[in-house]
Every structure is written in structure tokens, then in C-alpha cells.
Design an enzyme around this catalytic site. Structure first.
Site, PDB file in Angstrom:
ATOM      1  CG  HIS A  47      -5.571 -21.085  -2.824  1.00 21.53           C
ATOM      2  ND1 HIS A  47      -6.321 -20.073  -2.250  1.00 21.53           N
ATOM      3  CD2 HIS A  47      -6.485 -21.965  -3.323  1.00 21.53           C
ATOM      4  CE1 HIS A  47      -7.611 -20.323  -2.402  1.00 21.53           C
ATOM      5  NE2 HIS A  47      -7.733 -21.464  -3.037  1.00 21.53           N
TER       6      HIS A  47
ATOM      7  CG  ASP B  83      -8.734 -15.087   0.026  1.00 15.96           C
ATOM      8  OD1 ASP B  83      -7.961 -15.975   0.453  1.00 15.96           O
ATOM      9  OD2 ASP B  83      -9.147 -14.141   0.727  1.00 15.96           O
TER      10      ASP B  83
END
Length: 447
Positions: free
Chosen positions: A417, A421
Site C-alpha cells: 500500500h 493505491d
């Protein structure tokens, strides 16, 4: 006669230390030129160390599970001629075999040290207790009948070949309780048979399914299992994972696979689901280069790759290994199937090249029929994404306005992450889904 010391060779790629995972010889053995001596493991592969000379084993430089520096003493041989070391030079690290092999003429015993103060067994250093137990074992006469099983220290590894260790594991036998009758107390296959028959140790009485159990087993985390543990710990510690799961209707895909195998299976090889999924990933990654990438978090640099070097997680008897399909973007589904099968066979037989075990840019993992409904795969650091395949289940679903039996499968994927995204990850999996649910698109090339 002289002494020839073989040092841990430089395996290359800047490796400074390796783990000793297996011996092919023991003290007293005569070795031939180019005969395998030991197996060592780097971060990428297991490497066999051969002997450059002919000689007799005098001492081993380490125990299985030890991490040894490149250039440290691996093994000491007695050879014809002068050798490359003085005969009275003490071994850098005497092994259990050396401690018990007092009859070896090439390694004279050191001068006796002053007797230490009495100590309880619990207070003795492990190495001292190890040496004392080995000395007692060498001094006591061995009778031909009812030899009791040795009582080794908890940290002491008995001598046995990898094949014997695997067989003992499969039989549920703890080797430190088995009497070894081979050279230097080495445990042989017949010793396992004798142990089971009650000649080496008492066989536990049969118990019912409701009997209390108090047995314990300590399994050292060494070799490949240690590398896997370190890799998984590093991945989970350094990467903030997030997972995304999507259901895919693979009815048409499975129908196409069956037809292709029926028509081309003999001439081009059988297809499984993996090469079809690999092809779908390759096509989808063209629009999502940020997922086909590696993240150097120390330098703060993400490297995006045009080439897809696809890691395929493969279960072996030793543990999980990830061989790499190089340039998957250049291969059709039959070429992908053949390369995946070749790599799987290579890693399961321990013959994979080192180059085939590193450099992946994204990984595909599958447990096949055991895949469950959902999983949360761990990213193969320093990659930024991994795609996991769950099992195919046939169940009722609405298709074209009607309820009918369909073959459904989940993809469970994880992403880093920090650099991927959530929207990008979801769109990538949706692109893979569209290709798999309309499998004709896997064969359509667009400029």
C-alpha cells in the site's frame, strides 16, 4: 601424508556467509576428487561443495544448521604429499564427529587441561556437555545385544544423511534417541528399522485415541525453512499489506481449457489453469506498470519493469520456493505451461539454477484444490504485488437472467500500500477478471 584444508568457497553474488544444511561425508571416510562433501544454502539456492583432492576426512568444520563465513574452514582431509596446512594445526571448529573420533591418527589430542570444578549437568556449557557425552560414548564398549539408545543433549544433532533424516521425519522418529551403528555413530537406515523393532529403544505402548499424550518434539528451523521464515518475517515487517478478493466465473475458461487439451494435449502438452492466469496477468500488467515493480524502500526508489519476470510459488518437500519464469510476456500459454512445469520439477528435485530463483517482478501463488475460499498471500519482498488463486467451486449463480450451475473461483491478491493505491489494485484485478471471463481475449493481440 599431509593435511589439506578446504575452506568455504566464494559462491559469488557478494555472498559473505552461507548455512550448512547437509554433510555427504563423515570423519574417517575416504573421498575422491570432485566427490560432493557438503550442501550449503545461500539466500537463493542450495549449492553442493565438491572435493578438489583425494583424501581421508579428519575433521568437519561445522554442524548442520551452522552459518559459516566464506573463507572459514569447511573440512580437513589427510592427503598424500605435503598438503596445504600443518598436521598439528588445530581445527577451526571441531565437530561432534571429531570429538568422538579419538582414534584418528592425523589429529593428535591437545594437552590435558586442568580439571574443571564440579558442575551440575544443567550448568555445563552445551559444547562441554556435548564433548563429554561423545567421549563417554567412545570409551564404553558396545555389546552386540540390546544396546540402549543414546541420550543426547537437546541441542546436539546426531549424524545422519539427509535421506535418513527425511525417513525418520516421515516415521515420526526423533533421531537423538536412535542408536547409530555407522562410522562415528552415524545413524543408518537399518538403525531406524532396529529402533522401530525395539532393539535401539523401547517402542511406545499403543494408545487409544482418548489417551493422554505428553510427547514433545523440537524441530530446528534450519536450511530452507529458516530462509522461508526470514523472508516471511521481512515481508510482513517491511510491507504494509492490503488484500483484495474478487470472484471470477471461469466456466468458459474451463471449457476452453478442456477443448484445447483435447485437441492439442498430445502435441503441445496439457494445460492447467496457471498458464492461462499467467497470460491474463501479463496482458493486464501492460496498463498497470506500477504493479509489475520492485520497491527499494531503503533508497526510496520504485523500479517499474517492462519485462514480466513471473514468480510461481511452488511447494516442495523442503518448503515453499519461488522459481521465476523469465520474460513471461514473450510466451504463449503452451510455452508458459512448459516453463512452469520445468521449473517446478527443477526445484522439487533440487536442481534449479540460482538464476532461476531470483529477480521476479510479481508472483503468482496457488494451492490448487486446497486453495480454500479466500486467502491473504504474503508479498514476495521487494515486489509490490502477489496474485493468489483459490479453488474452483461449482454452485448456482445467475447467468444471463437464469439460475444455473457455474464454475466460480476467487482471486485473493495482496499489494504494497506504500506504492500501490487501492483503486489501481482493484482495476488491475478487474482487468484480469475480464480476460478470464472472456478467454478468447487471451489470444487477441493489440498493437
Amino acid at each position: 601424508m599431509g593435511i589439506h584444508i578446504i575452506k568455504m568457497p566464494d559462491i559469488g553474488e557478494g555472498i559473505a556467509e552461507v548455512e550448512l544444511v547437509g554433510w555427504h561425508v563423515s570423519v574417517g571416510d575416504t573421498v575422491a576428487d570432485d566427490q560432493p562433501l557438503a550442501d550449503v544454502m545461500t539466500d537463493k539456492a542450495t549449492v553442493e561443495i565438491p572435493s578438489p583432492v583425494v583424501g581421508k576426512v579428519v575433521a568437519l568444520g561445522g554442524n548442520v544448521g551452522d552459518v559459516m563465513a566464506v573463507g572459514s574452514e569447511l573440512i580437513r582431509l589427510e592427503v598424500e604429499g605435503a598438503g596445504n596446512a600443518r598436521a598439528d594445526a588445530a581445527p577451526a571448529r571441531p565437530s561432534p564427529e571429531t570429538a568422538g573420533g579419538q582414534a584418528e591418527p592425523a589429529a593428535p589430542a591437545p594437552a590435558p587441561a586442568p580439571a574443571p570444578a564440579p558442575a551440575t549437568p544443567a550448568s555445563k556449557p552445551e559444547g562441554q556437555a556435548h564433548a563429554e557425552s561423545s567421549t563417554r560414548a567412545a570409551a564404553e564398549p558396545v555389546t552386540a545385544t540390546a544396546t540402549p539408545a543414546p541420550v543426547r543433549q537437546p541441542g546436539e544433532r546426531p549424524l545422519a544423511s539427509p535421506a535418513v533424516r527425511k525417513r525418520a521425519w516421515d516415521m515420526g522418529i526423533e533421531l537423538r534417541f536412535v542408536q547409530g551403528r555407522g562410522p562415528a555413530g552415524r545413524i543408518l537406515h537399518e538403525d531406524l528399522d532396529a529402533h522401530v523393532q525395539g532393539q535401539g529403544a523401547a517402542v511406545p505402548a499403543a494408545r487409544s485415541g482418548y489417551s493422554e499424550r505428553h510427547d514433545e518434539q523440537q524441530v530446528p528451523v534450519v536450511g530452507l525453512r529458516r530462509k522461508i521464515a526470514q523472508k516471511m518475517q521481512e515481508s510482513k515487517r517491511r510491507i504494509p499489506h492490503f488484500s483484495y478478493v474478487e470472484e471470477i466465473d471461469v466456466t468458459e475458461l474451463e471449457g476452453l481449457r478442456v477443448q484445447l487439451n483435447r485437441k492439442f494435449g498430445t502435441s503441445r502438452g496439457k494445460l492447467t489453469l496457471l498458464p492461462l492466469l499467467a497470460r491474463a496477468m501479463v496482458i493486464a500488467l501492460r496498463d498497470f506498470p506500477q504493479i509489475n515493480a520492485r520497491y527499494d524502500d531503503e533508497a526510496g526508489v520504485v523500479t517499474r519493469y517492462g519485462a514480466v519476470h513471473l514468480g510461481v510459488a511452488t511447494q516442495t518437500d523442503a518448503g515453499l520456493i519461488v522459481p521465476v519464469v523469465r520474460h513471461a510476456e514473450t510466451r504463449d500459454i503452451w510455452s508458459l505451461a512448459a516453463e512452469i512445469a520445468r521449473l517446478a520439477q527443477a526445484v522439487r528435485s533440487g536442481k534449479a539454477e540460482r538464476d532461476a530463483l531470483s529477480g521476479s517482478t510479481i508472483t503468482l501463488t496457488s494451492l490448487g484444490a486446497l486453495g480454500g475460499i479466500v486467502s491473504t498471500p504474503v508479498i514476495n519482498h521487494p515486489e509490490v504485488g502477489i496474485v493468489g488463486v483459490n479453488r474452483i467451486v461449482e454452485r448456482p449463480a445467475i447467468h444471463q437472467g437464469a439460475v444455473m450451475a457455474r464454475k466460480l473461483m476467487n482471486l485473493s491478491s495482496s499489494f504494497d500500500h506504500r506504492v500501490v493505491d487501492g483503486m489501481d489494485a482493484a482495476q488491475f484485478i478487474q482487468a484480469v477478471r475480464a480476460l478470464l471471463e472472456q478467454p478468447a481475449l487471451l489470444f487477441v493481440e493489440t498493437p
